[in-house]
Design a protein around this motif. Structure first.
Motif, PDB file in Angstrom:
ATOM      1  N   ALA A 146      -3.733   4.901  -0.572  1.00  0.00           N
ATOM      2  CA  ALA A 146      -4.504   5.294   0.688  1.00  0.00           C
ATOM      3  C   ALA A 146      -5.818   5.124   0.680  1.00  0.00           C
ATOM      4  O   ALA A 146      -6.391   4.496   1.647  1.00  0.00           O
ATOM      5  CB  ALA A 146      -4.293   6.624   1.393  1.00  0.00           C
ATOM      6  N   CYS A 147      -6.492   5.646  -0.372  1.00  0.00           N
ATOM      7  CA  CYS A 147      -7.973   5.545  -0.528  1.00  0.00           C
ATOM      8  C   CYS A 147      -8.278   4.285  -1.101  1.00  0.00           C
ATOM      9  O   CYS A 147      -9.618   3.790  -1.102  1.00  0.00           O
ATOM     10  CB  CYS A 147      -8.631   6.731  -1.546  1.00  0.00           C
ATOM     11  SG  CYS A 147      -8.327   6.269  -3.230  1.00  0.00           S
ATOM     12  N   SER A 189      -2.684   6.123  14.571  1.00  0.00           N
ATOM     13  CA  SER A 189      -3.396   7.080  13.521  1.00  0.00           C
ATOM     14  C   SER A 189      -2.367   6.920  12.200  1.00  0.00           C
ATOM     15  O   SER A 189      -2.670   7.429  11.211  1.00  0.00           O
ATOM     16  CB  SER A 189      -3.192   8.422  13.889  1.00  0.00           C
ATOM     17  OG  SER A 189      -1.907   9.012  14.272  1.00  0.00           O
ATOM     18  N   ARG A 245       1.186  16.735   6.353  1.00  0.00           N
ATOM     19  CA  ARG A 245       1.046  16.247   5.059  1.00  0.00           C
ATOM     20  C   ARG A 245       0.864  14.605   5.175  1.00  0.00           C
ATOM     21  O   ARG A 245      -0.121  14.238   4.896  1.00  0.00           O
ATOM     22  CB  ARG A 245       1.995  16.532   4.366  1.00  0.00           C
ATOM     23  CG  ARG A 245       2.230  15.835   2.877  1.00  0.00           C
ATOM     24  CD  ARG A 245       3.227  14.616   2.740  1.00  0.00           C
ATOM     25  NE  ARG A 245       4.407  14.962   3.101  1.00  0.00           N
ATOM     26  CZ  ARG A 245       5.532  15.204   2.347  1.00  0.00           C
ATOM     27  NH1 ARG A 245       5.323  15.155   1.213  1.00  0.00           N
ATOM     28  NH2 ARG A 245       6.630  15.254   2.852  1.00  0.00           N
ATOM     29  N   SER A 246       1.775  14.172   5.904  1.00  0.00           N
ATOM     30  CA  SER A 246       1.814  12.710   5.988  1.00  0.00           C
ATOM     31  C   SER A 246       0.490  12.461   6.855  1.00  0.00           C
ATOM     32  O   SER A 246      -0.314  11.312   6.500  1.00  0.00           O
ATOM     33  CB  SER A 246       2.614  11.977   6.859  1.00  0.00           C
ATOM     34  OG  SER A 246       3.811  12.241   6.225  1.00  0.00           O
ATOM     35  N   ARG A 247       0.049  12.835   7.909  1.00  0.00           N
ATOM     36  CA  ARG A 247      -1.183  12.608   8.836  1.00  0.00           C
ATOM     37  C   ARG A 247      -2.377  12.713   7.962  1.00  0.00           C
ATOM     38  O   ARG A 247      -3.454  11.931   8.120  1.00  0.00           O
ATOM     39  CB  ARG A 247      -1.160  13.771  10.069  1.00  0.00           C
ATOM     40  CG  ARG A 247       0.050  13.346  11.029  1.00  0.00           C
ATOM     41  CD  ARG A 247      -0.197  14.149  12.343  1.00  0.00           C
ATOM     42  NE  ARG A 247       0.948  13.786  13.043  1.00  0.00           N
ATOM     43  CZ  ARG A 247       1.220  12.745  13.696  1.00  0.00           C
ATOM     44  NH1 ARG A 247       0.423  11.550  13.651  1.00  0.00           N
ATOM     45  NH2 ARG A 247       2.381  12.659  14.648  1.00  0.00           N
ATOM     46  N   GLY A 277      -0.766   5.734   9.002  1.00  0.00           N
ATOM     47  CA  GLY A 277      -1.124   4.786   7.622  1.00  0.00           C
ATOM     48  C   GLY A 277       0.066   4.873   6.762  1.00  0.00           C
ATOM     49  O   GLY A 277       1.057   4.398   7.456  1.00  0.00           O
ATOM     50  N   ASN A 278      -0.408   4.568   5.525  1.00  0.00           N
ATOM     51  CA  ASN A 278       0.638   4.232   4.567  1.00  0.00           C
ATOM     52  C   ASN A 278       1.913   5.136   4.538  1.00  0.00           C
ATOM     53  O   ASN A 278       3.040   4.779   4.254  1.00  0.00           O
ATOM     54  CB  ASN A 278       0.232   4.014   3.361  1.00  0.00           C
ATOM     55  CG  ASN A 278      -0.665   5.025   2.582  1.00  0.00           C
ATOM     56  OD1 ASN A 278      -1.019   6.064   3.161  1.00  0.00           O
ATOM     57  ND2 ASN A 278      -0.548   4.967   1.257  1.00  0.00           N
ATOM     58  N   THR A 279       1.728   6.678   4.554  1.00  0.00           N
ATOM     59  CA  THR A 279       2.718   7.608   4.471  1.00  0.00           C
ATOM     60  C   THR A 279       3.693   7.374   5.729  1.00  0.00           C
ATOM     61  O   THR A 279       5.016   7.263   5.716  1.00  0.00           O
ATOM     62  CB  THR A 279       2.663   8.967   4.400  1.00  0.00           C
ATOM     63  OG1 THR A 279       1.435   9.360   5.130  1.00  0.00           O
ATOM     64  CG2 THR A 279       1.727   9.101   2.869  1.00  0.00           C
ATOM     65  N   TYR A 336      -6.217   6.858   4.523  1.00  0.00           N
ATOM     66  CA  TYR A 336      -5.799   5.304   4.624  1.00  0.00           C
ATOM     67  C   TYR A 336      -6.759   4.873   5.510  1.00  0.00           C
ATOM     68  O   TYR A 336      -7.393   3.757   5.419  1.00  0.00           O
ATOM     69  CB  TYR A 336      -4.602   5.220   5.000  1.00  0.00           C
ATOM     70  CG  TYR A 336      -3.947   3.804   5.213  1.00  0.00           C
ATOM     71  CD1 TYR A 336      -3.307   3.181   4.062  1.00  0.00           C
ATOM     72  CD2 TYR A 336      -4.119   3.127   6.166  1.00  0.00           C
ATOM     73  CE1 TYR A 336      -2.728   1.952   4.011  1.00  0.00           C
ATOM     74  CE2 TYR A 336      -3.578   1.771   6.335  1.00  0.00           C
ATOM     75  CZ  TYR A 336      -2.920   1.341   5.234  1.00  0.00           C
ATOM     76  OH  TYR A 336      -2.524  -0.027   5.377  1.00  0.00           O
ATOM     77  N   ARG A 381       1.001  -1.232  -0.037  1.00  0.00           N
ATOM     78  CA  ARG A 381      -0.037  -0.275  -0.077  1.00  0.00           C
ATOM     79  C   ARG A 381       0.911   1.114  -0.043  1.00  0.00           C
ATOM     80  O   ARG A 381       0.426   2.366   0.035  1.00  0.00           O
ATOM     81  CB  ARG A 381      -1.110  -0.009   1.305  1.00  0.00           C
ATOM     82  CG  ARG A 381      -2.022  -1.226   1.295  1.00  0.00           C
ATOM     83  CD  ARG A 381      -2.925  -0.866   0.244  1.00  0.00           C
ATOM     84  NE  ARG A 381      -3.789   0.460   0.657  1.00  0.00           N
ATOM     85  CZ  ARG A 381      -4.979   0.324   1.523  1.00  0.00           C
ATOM     86  NH1 ARG A 381      -5.075  -0.715   2.065  1.00  0.00           N
ATOM     87  NH2 ARG A 381      -5.576   1.593   1.509  1.00  0.00           N
ATOM     88  N   ILE A 438      -2.814  12.048   4.612  1.00  0.00           N
ATOM     89  CA  ILE A 438      -3.007  10.831   3.622  1.00  0.00           C
ATOM     90  C   ILE A 438      -3.086   9.575   4.730  1.00  0.00           C
ATOM     91  O   ILE A 438      -3.885   8.898   4.318  1.00  0.00           O
ATOM     92  CB  ILE A 438      -1.524  10.602   3.102  1.00  0.00           C
ATOM     93  CG1 ILE A 438      -1.212  11.824   2.214  1.00  0.00           C
ATOM     94  CG2 ILE A 438      -1.585   9.338   2.073  1.00  0.00           C
ATOM     95  CD1 ILE A 438       0.182  11.884   1.382  1.00  0.00           C
ATOM     96  N   ASP A 439      -2.519   9.796   5.845  1.00  0.00           N
ATOM     97  CA  ASP A 439      -2.881   8.472   6.772  1.00  0.00           C
ATOM     98  C   ASP A 439      -4.383   8.615   7.132  1.00  0.00           C
ATOM     99  O   ASP A 439      -4.850   7.444   7.188  1.00  0.00           O
ATOM    100  CB  ASP A 439      -1.999   8.443   7.917  1.00  0.00           C
ATOM    101  CG  ASP A 439      -0.297   8.296   7.502  1.00  0.00           C
ATOM    102  OD1 ASP A 439      -0.459   7.630   6.408  1.00  0.00           O
ATOM    103  OD2 ASP A 439       0.544   8.291   8.311  1.00  0.00           O
ATOM    104  N   ASP A 475       3.462  12.010  -3.247  1.00  0.00           N
ATOM    105  CA  ASP A 475       2.090  12.235  -2.429  1.00  0.00           C
ATOM    106  C   ASP A 475       0.758  12.057  -3.235  1.00  0.00           C
ATOM    107  O   ASP A 475      -0.094  11.075  -2.556  1.00  0.00           O
ATOM    108  CB  ASP A 475       1.758  13.579  -1.954  1.00  0.00           C
ATOM    109  CG  ASP A 475       3.109  13.910  -0.941  1.00  0.00           C
ATOM    110  OD1 ASP A 475       3.587  13.140  -0.311  1.00  0.00           O
ATOM    111  OD2 ASP A 475       3.449  15.008  -0.869  1.00  0.00           O
ATOM    112  N   ASN A 483       0.630   8.157  -3.257  1.00  0.00           N
ATOM    113  CA  ASN A 483       0.421   7.463  -2.050  1.00  0.00           C
ATOM    114  C   ASN A 483      -0.898   7.732  -1.565  1.00  0.00           C
ATOM    115  O   ASN A 483      -1.753   6.925  -0.630  1.00  0.00           O
ATOM    116  CB  ASN A 483       1.327   8.122  -0.801  1.00  0.00           C
ATOM    117  CG  ASN A 483       2.465   6.991  -0.781  1.00  0.00           C
ATOM    118  OD1 ASN A 483       2.567   5.848  -0.743  1.00  0.00           O
ATOM    119  ND2 ASN A 483       3.857   7.802  -0.464  1.00  0.00           N
ATOM    120  N   THR A 485       3.675   3.500  -2.024  1.00  0.00           N
ATOM    121  CA  THR A 485       4.416   3.480  -3.237  1.00  0.00           C
ATOM    122  C   THR A 485       5.775   3.345  -3.374  1.00  0.00           C
ATOM    123  O   THR A 485       6.488   4.048  -2.345  1.00  0.00           O
ATOM    124  CB  THR A 485       4.051   4.925  -4.158  1.00  0.00           C
ATOM    125  OG1 THR A 485       4.513   4.710  -5.605  1.00  0.00           O
ATOM    126  CG2 THR A 485       4.753   6.123  -3.479  1.00  0.00           C
TER     127      THR A 485
END
Lengths: 273, 273, 273
Positions: free
Chosen positions: C34-35, A242, C249-251, A244-246, C257, A194, C253-254, C27, C30, A196
């Motif tokens: 995530a989706c 919390s 940014r990461s949070r 996820g993939n990133t 997810y 999941r 995308i997560d 991003d 990812n 990239t």
């Protein structure tokens, strides 16, 4: 000893030339730094021969190949071959377009690759498509599972012999063979799919391991594959609710950064066939 | 006052045009947003003059230069010069290939750079290679340490005078000089070298600081260098046991995001010579 | 039901072809993973028609357009149209250069877009510039606020009718209209503007949602916009004191997810007009 393979990367700090895709390039650079190697990215035909000549290894990744970078792949690959550098191919998306398949096959025809890493579908495409490797039975299942393992091992061995390269098929179970022995590796987690770029990162890691362990190529390639899978397991242990993939992506690279030889030796899950 | 330099960036929010490499471009965009500036990336010859004209500064980074982007660097640089915008050069890999060295030297010949930032090896390459700057003694050590500091300061001052630019050499100790005064900066941590792109980020940060402090260029450049090093120190303080180079990368940008003028003023470690 | 739209993405796992900029591409990949969708990035004219034909949707983002990728945008767009795939345009920077404006307008003239997403300034540029859409009154405020909401809704509806596309304007308040109904969405946080690429990510997310919900396009687009804004709210809840724009940014995308249909349904803040 996988341990020695990892430690040689930290000791010899190989400089790795990457002609790679722009999607995952930052992670590729960071994973090379994490393992103790150094990255250089360069893809202009006018400079790639010079750049690759100061490196210890070259990783060619066709993930976002284009008319400008394809000639660079051939130029850099041939120069690396002349200099005896380690050269790795990641045939991203071979089979998804004629351009990708043809480019990967032509690269295999004109360049001697020390290792080629892809998923089973990409590797089957190469086995079917390459003149030099014609005749390999690629009629194996589309996923390497315990059920299809025997035929997958036989396929990877046969293709490695024909191609004269270490062939690395990654998936739920990873296979690494030079045509004689085959490492069957069971590190890693499904969640890595999941994110990239874990494949791109691994191809770069393999290049660094090969460059730092020239006398011991098969084991070095297997060590890199174990290290990436193990990093996936260790990175998972530090996941927060919390995340996820990133977050997982970062945690895997960070696990490579912290991994020492003992940890790899202890955590590697493989058998040889 | 370094404090004012930082606060002017937040106040004036300069728009910075980046012709930069695809390896670290996302981090460059995020660090510009973190410091209070805004990024635009654009590298097609057909639009760079127009794009740069709506910006306050231009950062040219040759990290993955190619035949398509090199002409854009000249076009944008000349337009920025005409408009009196701040222009910064990051000669990534100068010395590693003829293409990089020649491009950097030619850029210096045809464009007036307000600042040039590189490691000691890149800057020495420029000093040796540039027609306009011929005659500078670049026979300095390959690392700026306390032992080699005097000669390094003398070299940077001499090269800044010849080049007519602020010269910034980053490493264990950072030097920032306009030919008269030289800032000797001791912020930062060695672990920053294990992250890809801290140099690229700093060059973009310098561009934002110069654009927001046009009347005070030398101090603005020094403030940006202190801010980046200090962010490396502050980011390190929030590191968790499992964090490695990718977590550190994020933590540094996040430290830039939170940094205020007081923190910079208090944390900056520099002397002038 | 927004819930169904989200769940269809996870169920149908659409493959999304992205011709996109190199700034935020990682991003974008990812967030698609995530989706529940899958990304392919490919921008060479020789392969884009073939690549797009194996996908369910195409997202064209002009953020770093160039002479090599512009022809690919037209080729892939036309092929996707022929195949009845969903096609989305993100006109990044339209209005900032003639190349961007002209390319976006020409794309609109030659390709049928299912949706077009931009900020109010980009969308106004398209409304003014496009032959096919001439006559739309784009004299609306430069930000969609409660004060300017009525005229903004009227503008977006009128432009959607003329363009024959779902028009999505994102900002403090987001608008999504097919010319008939207009979703007015109030999810998200201002801090999202300090991260590079949340807009690019959203355009890719919209493509995935449209591809997985072909029978229900307007609601699918609105669901994607709500999901991204809600992810911005949920991601913010897990921020630590030292976290800045890169952690955020990461949070985000997560949060995409982890988001399930119930969460989206409950958290979405919208009305229709």
């Amino acid at each position: 000893m996988l341990k020695d393979c990892l430690e040689n990367v930290r000791l010899r700090k190989p400089l790795v030339h990457n002609i790679t895709n722009y999607v995952t390039v930052n992670d590729v650079a960071n994973v090379l730094l994490a393992c103790g190697a150094s990255p250089i990215m360069s893809d202009d035909p006018e400079e790639v021969e010079e750049i690759t000549s100061i490196c210890g290894g070259l990783c060619i990744n066709i993930g976002t190949l284009n008319q400008q970078t394809i000639p660079s792949m051939f130029l850099a690959g041939k120069t690396s071959n002349k200099l005896g550098h380690k050269v790795v191919l990641d045939p991203v998306g071979a089979g998804a377009s004629k351009l990708r398949t043809d480019t990967a096959v032509k690269l295999m025809d004109e360049i001697r690759f020390d290792a080629i890493r892809g998923n089973i579908s990409e590797i089957k495409t190469l086995a079917l498509g390459s003149g030099r490797t014609k005749g390999v039975d690629a009629d194996v299942a589309d996923a390497v599972t315990e059920d299809s393992l025997d035929e997958a091992v036989a396929f990877v061995k046969a293709f490695a012999q024909k191609a004269g390269s270490i062939i690395i098929v990654t998936g739920a179970i990873d296979l690494v063979s030079d045509g004689g022995k085959c490492y069957v590796i069971r590190n890693g987690r499904a969640e890595m799919g999941r994110i990239t770029g874990t494949g791109c990162q691994l191809s770069a890691l393999i290049t660094a391991y090969l460059a730092a362990n020239p006398e011991n190529a098969l084991e070095a390639a297997a060590a890199a594959v174990c290290a990436m899978g193990l990093a996936g397991e260790l990175g998972w242990q530090s996941m927060q609710p919390s995340d996820g993939n990133t977050a997982y992506r970062s945690r895997i690279i960070d696990a490579i950064y912290h991994m020492d030889g003992e940890t790899l030796e202890r955590g590697a899950k493989y058998e040889t066939r």
